[in-house]
Design a protein around this motif. Structure first.
Motif, PDB file in Angstrom:
ATOM      1  N   PHE A 257       0.828  -1.208   0.000  1.00 42.41           N
ATOM      2  CA  PHE A 257       0.000   0.000   0.000  1.00 42.41           C
ATOM      3  C   PHE A 257       0.864   1.260   0.000  1.00 42.41           C
ATOM      4  O   PHE A 257       0.585   2.224  -0.715  1.00 42.41           O
ATOM      5  N   LEU A 258       1.929   1.251   0.791  1.00 39.01           N
ATOM      6  CA  LEU A 258       2.732   2.457   0.987  1.00 39.01           C
ATOM      7  C   LEU A 258       3.665   2.755  -0.184  1.00 39.01           C
ATOM      8  O   LEU A 258       3.873   3.928  -0.518  1.00 39.01           O
ATOM      9  N   VAL A 259       4.229   1.730  -0.810  1.00 33.98           N
ATOM     10  CA  VAL A 259       5.218   1.960  -1.873  1.00 33.98           C
ATOM     11  C   VAL A 259       4.629   2.765  -3.029  1.00 33.98           C
ATOM     12  O   VAL A 259       5.184   3.815  -3.401  1.00 33.98           O
ATOM     13  N   PRO A 260       3.503   2.355  -3.658  1.00 36.64           N
ATOM     14  CA  PRO A 260       2.956   3.189  -4.736  1.00 36.64           C
ATOM     15  C   PRO A 260       2.454   4.538  -4.241  1.00 36.64           C
ATOM     16  O   PRO A 260       2.522   5.532  -4.975  1.00 36.64           O
ATOM     17  N   THR A 261       1.965   4.585  -2.983  1.00 38.23           N
ATOM     18  CA  THR A 261       1.483   5.858  -2.442  1.00 38.23           C
ATOM     19  C   THR A 261       2.618   6.870  -2.333  1.00 38.23           C
ATOM     20  O   THR A 261       2.493   8.024  -2.767  1.00 38.23           O
ATOM     21  N   VAL A 262       3.731   6.442  -1.757  1.00 35.32           N
ATOM     22  CA  VAL A 262       4.884   7.334  -1.604  1.00 35.32           C
ATOM     23  C   VAL A 262       5.442   7.736  -2.966  1.00 35.32           C
ATOM     24  O   VAL A 262       5.755   8.919  -3.201  1.00 35.32           O
ATOM     25  N   MET A 263       5.550   6.791  -3.882  1.00 36.09           N
ATOM     26  CA  MET A 263       6.073   7.098  -5.213  1.00 36.09           C
ATOM     27  C   MET A 263       5.146   8.057  -5.950  1.00 36.09           C
ATOM     28  O   MET A 263       5.605   9.002  -6.603  1.00 36.09           O
ATOM     29  N   GLY A 264       3.841   7.829  -5.853  1.00 33.84           N
ATOM     30  CA  GLY A 264       2.889   8.710  -6.523  1.00 33.84           C
ATOM     31  C   GLY A 264       2.948  10.133  -5.991  1.00 33.84           C
ATOM     32  O   GLY A 264       2.949  11.105  -6.763  1.00 33.84           O
ATOM     33  N   MET A 265       3.011  10.270  -4.668  1.00 35.33           N
ATOM     34  CA  MET A 265       3.094  11.606  -4.070  1.00 35.33           C
ATOM     35  C   MET A 265       4.409  12.280  -4.427  1.00 35.33           C
ATOM     36  O   MET A 265       4.443  13.492  -4.701  1.00 35.33           O
ATOM     37  N   ALA A 266       5.498  11.515  -4.442  1.00 35.67           N
ATOM     38  CA  ALA A 266       6.805  12.090  -4.778  1.00 35.67           C
ATOM     39  C   ALA A 266       6.840  12.584  -6.217  1.00 35.67           C
ATOM     40  O   ALA A 266       7.321  13.688  -6.499  1.00 35.67           O
ATOM     41  N   VAL A 267       6.307  11.787  -7.139  1.00 32.52           N
ATOM     42  CA  VAL A 267       6.302  12.184  -8.555  1.00 32.52           C
ATOM     43  C   VAL A 267       5.434  13.419  -8.761  1.00 32.52           C
ATOM     44  O   VAL A 267       5.825  14.359  -9.473  1.00 32.52           O
ATOM     45  N   CYS A 268       4.247  13.448  -8.135  1.00 36.30           N
ATOM     46  CA  CYS A 268       3.366  14.616  -8.266  1.00 36.30           C
ATOM     47  C   CYS A 268       4.003  15.863  -7.654  1.00 36.30           C
ATOM     48  O   CYS A 268       3.903  16.964  -8.212  1.00 36.30           O
ATOM     49  N   PHE A 269       4.662  15.706  -6.507  1.00 32.50           N
ATOM     50  CA  PHE A 269       5.314  16.846  -5.865  1.00 32.50           C
ATOM     51  C   PHE A 269       6.429  17.406  -6.743  1.00 32.50           C
ATOM     52  O   PHE A 269       6.530  18.632  -6.936  1.00 32.50           O
ATOM     53  N   LEU A 270       7.253  16.520  -7.307  1.00 35.31           N
ATOM     54  CA  LEU A 270       8.345  16.968  -8.166  1.00 35.31           C
ATOM     55  C   LEU A 270       7.816  17.635  -9.428  1.00 35.31           C
ATOM     56  O   LEU A 270       8.359  18.664  -9.882  1.00 35.31           O
ATOM     57  N   PHE A 271       6.750  17.078 -10.003  1.00 31.98           N
ATOM     58  CA  PHE A 271       6.158  17.700 -11.203  1.00 31.98           C
ATOM     59  C   PHE A 271       5.601  19.083 -10.873  1.00 31.98           C
ATOM     60  O   PHE A 271       5.809  20.043 -11.625  1.00 31.98           O
ATOM     61  N   HIS A 272       4.906  19.203  -9.730  1.00 34.36           N
ATOM     62  CA  HIS A 272       4.337  20.490  -9.349  1.00 34.36           C
ATOM     63  C   HIS A 272       5.423  21.529  -9.103  1.00 34.36           C
ATOM     64  O   HIS A 272       5.290  22.690  -9.517  1.00 34.36           O
ATOM     65  N   GLN A 273       6.524  21.111  -8.456  1.00 29.16           N
ATOM     66  CA  GLN A 273       7.617  22.046  -8.210  1.00 29.16           C
ATOM     67  C   GLN A 273       8.267  22.479  -9.524  1.00 29.16           C
ATOM     68  O   GLN A 273       8.660  23.642  -9.685  1.00 29.16           O
ATOM     69  N   ALA A 274       8.369  21.562 -10.476  1.00 34.37           N
ATOM     70  CA  ALA A 274       8.923  21.912 -11.789  1.00 34.37           C
ATOM     71  C   ALA A 274       8.032  22.913 -12.508  1.00 34.37           C
ATOM     72  O   ALA A 274       8.524  23.860 -13.140  1.00 34.37           O
ATOM     73  N   VAL A 275       6.720  22.722 -12.425  1.00 28.97           N
ATOM     74  CA  VAL A 275       5.791  23.673 -13.047  1.00 28.97           C
ATOM     75  C   VAL A 275       5.904  25.039 -12.392  1.00 28.97           C
ATOM     76  O   VAL A 275       5.912  26.079 -13.075  1.00 28.97           O
ATOM     77  N   GLN A 276       6.007  25.052 -11.074  1.00 32.38           N
ATOM     78  CA  GLN A 276       6.150  26.319 -10.356  1.00 32.38           C
ATOM     79  C   GLN A 276       7.462  27.006 -10.722  1.00 32.38           C
ATOM     80  O   GLN A 276       7.520  28.242 -10.863  1.00 32.38           O
ATOM     81  N   LEU A 277       8.518  26.215 -10.870  1.00 31.77           N
ATOM     82  CA  LEU A 277       9.836  26.777 -11.160  1.00 31.77           C
ATOM     83  C   LEU A 277       9.903  27.383 -12.552  1.00 31.77           C
ATOM     84  O   LEU A 277      10.436  28.485 -12.740  1.00 31.77           O
ATOM     85  N   PHE A 278       9.326  26.671 -13.522  1.00 39.49           N
ATOM     86  CA  PHE A 278       9.418  27.131 -14.914  1.00 39.49           C
ATOM     87  C   PHE A 278       8.182  27.894 -15.361  1.00 39.49           C
ATOM     88  O   PHE A 278       8.044  28.215 -16.544  1.00 39.49           O
ATOM     89  N   GLY A 279       7.275  28.137 -14.434  1.00 42.64           N
ATOM     90  CA  GLY A 279       6.115  28.968 -14.755  1.00 42.64           C
ATOM     91  C   GLY A 279       5.097  28.300 -15.655  1.00 42.64           C
ATOM     92  O   GLY A 279       4.409  28.961 -16.421  1.00 42.64           O
TER      93      GLY A 279
END
Length: 279
Positions: A257-279
Motif C-alpha cells: 500500500f505504501l510503496v505506490p502511495t509514496v512514489m505517486g506523491m513524490a512524482v506529483c510533488f516533483l512535477f508540481h515544483q517543476a511547473v512552479q519553477l518554470f512557470g
C-alpha cells in the motif's frame, strides 16, 4: 494481468516460484493501470490535451498519450522492482521456467463453473465487503452538514493545503481516498463534491465535465498531476485484501500500500515544483 484487474494480477503471481520475486511482483503490480483507472485517464487526456470533438486525429492523439502513460507505469514497475531487490528484498535472481501441462480437451462447463466460483465470485465478494460500508460513509459525508457546508466539504478543505503541494486540490485528494473501494468512483465523487450534490453523479458529456473542472480551478498542470497520481497511488481495497490473503502478512500488505502511495506523491510533488519553477 494487472492491466485488467490488479487483484487478478496479484493472484497471477502464484506462478512465481521464488517467494522474494513473488513479493516484488505483488508490490509493483499497482503501477500498471487497471480497467478502473483507464476511463479516468482517457477522459482527462481527451478533455485537456486532445479535444472532445472526436475524429481520427483526436483518437490517435489520445492513444499515443495513453501509451506514454502506460510506458511510464511499466518504467516505474522496473525501477521500483530494482530498488526493492537491492534493499528490503535482497537475494539472488532465479531463473524462470514455465512448464506446459499435457494438452487435454477443454471441458466447457467445468471451465465456466470454476471461473465463476473460483475467480469472479472471489473478487466480487471481497469488493462487496468494503463497497457497502464505503458507500454508506460517502453518503453520510455528502449529506450531513456542519454549519453551512457538508462534512465532505470540511474534509476537502482540511486536505487542500497538502493537496496543493501535489498539484491538486482537497476535493481531488479526498476523491482518491474515498475511491479506495473502486477506482471507478473517483471522478463521480469529484463531481459530487464540486456540484455539492448528495449522491454520486456522472457526466457523459466530456465538454460539460471539462467546463465544471475548469470552473473549479483545473489547469493542464492539474490534469497531469491527477493522471500521474491515478497511475501511481495506493491499490484499491479488493487488491489490498487479495494481497493480505496471498501473503498472509499485514506487513507486506502495508508495504504494498505504501510503496505506490509514496512514489505517486513524490512524482506529483516533483512535477508540481517543476511547473512552479518554470512557470
Amino acid at each position: 494481468m494487472g492491466f485488467g484487474c490488479n487483484a487478478a494480477g496479484i493472484v497471477g503471481c502464484r506462478i512465481i516460484d521464488s517467494p522474494r520475486e513473488r513479493l516484488i511482483a505483488m508490490i509493483t503490480n499497482n503501477f500498471v493501470p487497471c480497467n478502473g483507472r483507464f476511463p479516468t485517464l482517457i477522459a482527462i487526456l481527451s478533455m485537456f490535451f486532445v479535444g472532445v470533438s472526436g475524429g481520427l486525429t483526436q483518437s490517435v492523439g489520445s492513444a499515443l498519450l495513453l501509451t506514454i502513460l502506460i510506458l511510464l507505469g511499466v518504467f516505474m514497475t522496473f525501477l521500483v522492482s530494482k530498488i526493492l531487490s537491492q534493499t528490503i528484498l535482497k537475494g539472488v535472481p532465479s531463473s524462470f521456467t514455465l512448464e506446459l501441462p499435457p494438452y487435454r480437451r477443454p471441458q466447457i462447463g467445468k471451465v465456466i463453473v470454476r471461473s465463476i466460483f473460483d475467480r469472479t465470485m472471489f473478487v466480487l465478494g471481497r469488493a462487496a465487503v468494503v463497497a457497502a460500508p464505503a458507500g454508506l460513509l460517502i453518503w453520510l459525508l455528502a449529506n450531513i452538514r456542519v454549519g453551512d457546508i457538508t462534512l465532505l466539504a470540511h474534509c476537502a478543505c482540511f486536505l487542500d493545503p497538502f493537496a496543493q503541494q501535489l498539484g491538486m486540490d482537497g476535493v481531488i485528494l479526498l476523491a482518491f481516498i474515498l475511491g479506495l473501494p473502486a477506482n471507478e468512483i473517483v471522478v463521480p465523487i469529484m463531481i459530487m463534491a464540486y456540484l455539492s450534490t448528495g449522491t454520486l453523479t456522472e457526466m457523459n458529456n466530456l465538454a460539460m465535465l471539462r467546463q465544471l473542472l475548469v470552473e473549479n480551478g483545473w489547469t493542464w498542470a492539474t490534469a497531469v498531476s491527477v493522471m500521474l497520481f491515478s497511475l501511481m497511488h495506493w491499490p484499491c481495497s479488493t487488491t489490498c485484501l487479495t494481497i493480505r490473503k496471498e501473503t498472509q502478512s499485514i506487513k507486506w500488505t502495508a508495504i504494498s500500500f505504501l510503496v505506490p502511495t509514496v512514489m505517486g506523491m513524490a512524482v506529483c510533488f516533483l512535477f508540481h515544483q517543476a511547473v512552479q519553477l518554470f512557470g
